[in-house]
Design an enzyme around this catalytic site. Structure first.
Site, PDB file in Angstrom:
ATOM      1  N   SER A  80       0.817  -1.208   0.000  1.00 51.56           N
ATOM      2  CA  SER A  80       0.000   0.000   0.000  1.00 51.56           C
ATOM      3  C   SER A  80       0.855   1.263   0.000  1.00 51.56           C
ATOM      4  CB  SER A  80      -0.940  -0.067   1.213  1.00 51.56           C
ATOM      5  OG  SER A  80      -2.100   0.649   0.997  1.00 51.56           O
ATOM      6  N   GLU A 111      11.768   5.203  -9.084  1.00 57.09           N
ATOM      7  CA  GLU A 111      11.572   5.740 -10.425  1.00 57.09           C
ATOM      8  C   GLU A 111      12.033   7.184 -10.593  1.00 57.09           C
ATOM      9  OE1 GLU A 111       7.759   2.957 -11.779  1.00 57.09           O
ATOM     10  OE2 GLU A 111       7.533   5.140 -11.714  1.00 57.09           O
ATOM     11  N   LYS A 164      -0.543  -3.945  -3.493  1.00 56.88           N
ATOM     12  CA  LYS A 164      -1.865  -3.347  -3.279  1.00 56.88           C
ATOM     13  C   LYS A 164      -1.890  -1.983  -3.945  1.00 56.88           C
ATOM     14  CE  LYS A 164      -5.272  -1.798   0.093  1.00 56.88           C
ATOM     15  NZ  LYS A 164      -5.356  -0.393  -0.326  1.00 56.88           N
TER      16      LYS A 164
END
Length: 590
Positions: A501, A512, A526
């Protein structure tokens, strides 16, 4: 049915206070939407309730107009020239932008600059505009204690405006502001209404019987003292009230109340709650759940980092109750519960065909009592007898490792996590750290805004921290506000199957956007966002409203989790091979 992360007592999910704190789309802090919209119409802030379209994005141009008119500022419709190349003189909003420049709300725009009038306004910019148009006193100096919001850094440009709003009497007892949230029109209306009423949003309950006639249906409502009565005014609400199914529902309720053999045992509240639960269950989404007042209170308490229970995060996967992680320093961890354990029985009662909510209720209980948990691990059944305790969890732990390596473990994301992380980060910088290891293993998630606030310390200002993809496919980017103090350090993130989550949002964004490296095992996966909607009676609806995507648009799911750059097993008991690998990698790159 109810898939959610839990401390047991209850879950910490990514649900959105990105939309602001505790709002309900048919009732805002005791005020029905119809009252809010009518107030704005009477003050000339909106021209038509029918054409307001509350669920659509609020553009910058629209908000500046609404804000200026809410403060009663006179607009010279002939004054339309601005330095902005995308604000033509003929545009309907040009006079409002000109006025905002004249009042210093928009400061020193350069000739040829873009205003981006059609872009969706953020809550942070909206607050600044409202503070300035209403000429509210802005403090010259800001101390940490002046900022009640855990997701606003005292050194950010927004801090003085947030402090001014609180001093003015707004946002009482709210701990998260959601500065990056891009506003829909109804949210803009709520914010403006807050200023009009100086934060005092109360409505006196009428004591007489009300007869409301929505399009041919007469409903008699006898108000309960202390309750707020409102009838849905949305198209969905009108359609439901006019449907045959609604008539059947009301008739069934009436028949039960008058003819049921044991009608003296009828609890009307329980009947209504049961109907609501059934409606939510029919969504077939295990993350969406309706909570009665007692459960909602317990759930909210768990998110403060303090609760009664055994301290595990659980999830329903393919009909099985699976342990996401035991929380650090809790009875469950001490007993030896591990991520991936499948709960088979609670106090010798099978949990098959039980909802996650049912299992939560079976496991939780008063401090000092004992619960027997039977789990399946590696095909074998193992019994654990665990004494429940009052658990107070600090969400962030810091340790200075040899070689000036800063190790920061984040347990979960509560209201207090951004401040705890900032304190740990500042101490690490004071200790002259050369690199950071962020441990998100067995972190089940929590408040999305807490994760976003922490990412501001990693992701340079202006870059995307995450994307939210709405049901219509549109995407709402969450833009970092900086100051990104940690973006220049080498960063290694520890992840495993218990990383879920909001912790996956952190790990994905750092990987990234600033090249952070992931060490450990694949994450849980999730990738949905739940909104928590609180009602006046203390009940709450947790509803899946969107997917979250990484900055590059990757949707994280159980079949597409975050994958480590360095796949490392846990190692023998008493060792931490994953942490040691991260330390070795950092040392080799320093």
């Amino acid at each position: 049915m109810r898939k959610f992360f839990g401390f047991l007592t209850l879950a910490a999910v990514i649900f959105t206070f990105i939309f602001g704190a505790n709002y309900v789309n048919a009732d805002y802090k005791g005020i029905p939407d119809a009252v809010i919209y009518q107030t704005l119409k009477e003050k000339g802030i909106i021209s038509s309730i029918e054409n307001f379209k509350p669920d659509t994005p609020c553009s910058k141009a629209e908000f500046y107009k609404m804000a200026l008119e809410s403060a009663g500022i006179q607009i010279n419709k002939s004054a339309t020239a601005t330095p902005f190349q995308d604000v033509p003189k003929t545009a309907w909003f040009a006079p409002y932008i000109r006025k905002a420049i004249d009042l210093g709300i928009i400061e020193n725009p350069a000739v040829g600059q873009n205003f981006n009038p059609d872009s969706q306004i953020s809550k942070a910019e909206a607050l600044k505009v409202l503070i300035l148009v209403n000429k509210i006193d802005i403090p010259s100096k800001i101390a940490k204690e002046n900022i009640q919001f855990n997701d606003i850094n005292k050194n950010s440009w927004l801090a003085k405006f947030a402090a001014a709003a609180v001093n003015y009497g707004l946002f009482k007892n709210e701990k998260l502001f959601a500065p990056n949230k891009l506003l829909l029109k109804y949210e803009a209306a709520y914010l403006i209404y807050e200023f009009i009423n100086k934060g005092i949003l109360n409505i006196q309950q009428q004591q007489q019987t009300q007869t409301i006639q929505p399009i041919g249906i007469t409903i008699e409502i006898v108000p309960v003292p202390g309750a707020t009565v409102s009838i849905p005014t949305t198209e969905v609400g009108k359609k439901f009230l006019n449907s045959e199914k609604f008539k059947i529902l009301m008739d069934v309720l009436q028949k039960i109340n008058t003819k049921f053999i044991n009608k003296d045992k009828i609890d009307l509240d329980e009947l209504v709650y049961g109907a609501i639960k059934g409606m939510v269950e029919k969504l077939g989404d295990e993350y969406s759940v309706f909570q009665e007042p007692a459960k909602a209170t317990s759930f909210s308490k768990s998110l403060t980092g303090e609760f009664d229970g055994i301290g595990i995060s659980i999830e329903m996967i393919n009909g099985k109750i699976v342990v996401v992680t035991p929380l650090k320093n809790t009875p469950a961890e001490a007993a030896g519960i591990k991520p991936g354990d499948i709960i088979d029985k609670v106090d010798d009662k099978p949990v098959s065909n039980k909802t996650l909510d049912d299992v939560v209720n079976m496991i939780q209980g008063p401090t000092g009592t004992t619960v027997k948990i039977t789990i399946i691990r590696g095909g074998a059944n193992i019994d654990f007898s665990i004494q429940r305790a009052h658990i107070k969890v600090s969400s962030v732990f810091y340790e200075a490792k040899p070689g000036r390596i800063a190790y920061i473990e984040i347990i979960n994301f509560t209201n207090n996590t951004p401040k705890e992380f900032e304190d740990a980060m500042n101490q690490a910088i004071k200790d002259n750290a050369r690199g950071f290891i962020i441990d998100l293993r067995n972190n089940p998630g929590g408040f999305l805004n807490a994760a976003i606030a922490i990412l501001n310390h990693f992701i340079p200002k202006g870059l995307i921290s995450m994307n939210m993809e709405m049901p219509d496919g549109s995407r709402i980017p969450y833009i970092s506000q900086g100051p990104a103090e940690l973006s220049q350090y080498p960063i290694y993130i520890l992840i495993n199957k218990g990383t879920a989550s909001a912790s996956e949002i952190i790990a994905g964004a750092i990987k990234e956007q600033i090249g952070g490296k992931l060490v450990g095992k694949p994450s849980f996966g999730k990738g949905t966002v739940q909104e928590l909607i609180n009602y006046n009676d203390g009940s709450a609806l947790k509803l899946s409203i969107a997917k979250w995507l990484t900055p590059k648009g990757n949707w994280i799911t159980p079949t597409n989790p975050l994958k480590p750059d360095y796949d490392v097993d846990e190692g023998p008991s008493g060792t931490d091979a994953q942490l040691q690998k991260a330390i070795d990698l950092l040392n080799s790159n320093l």
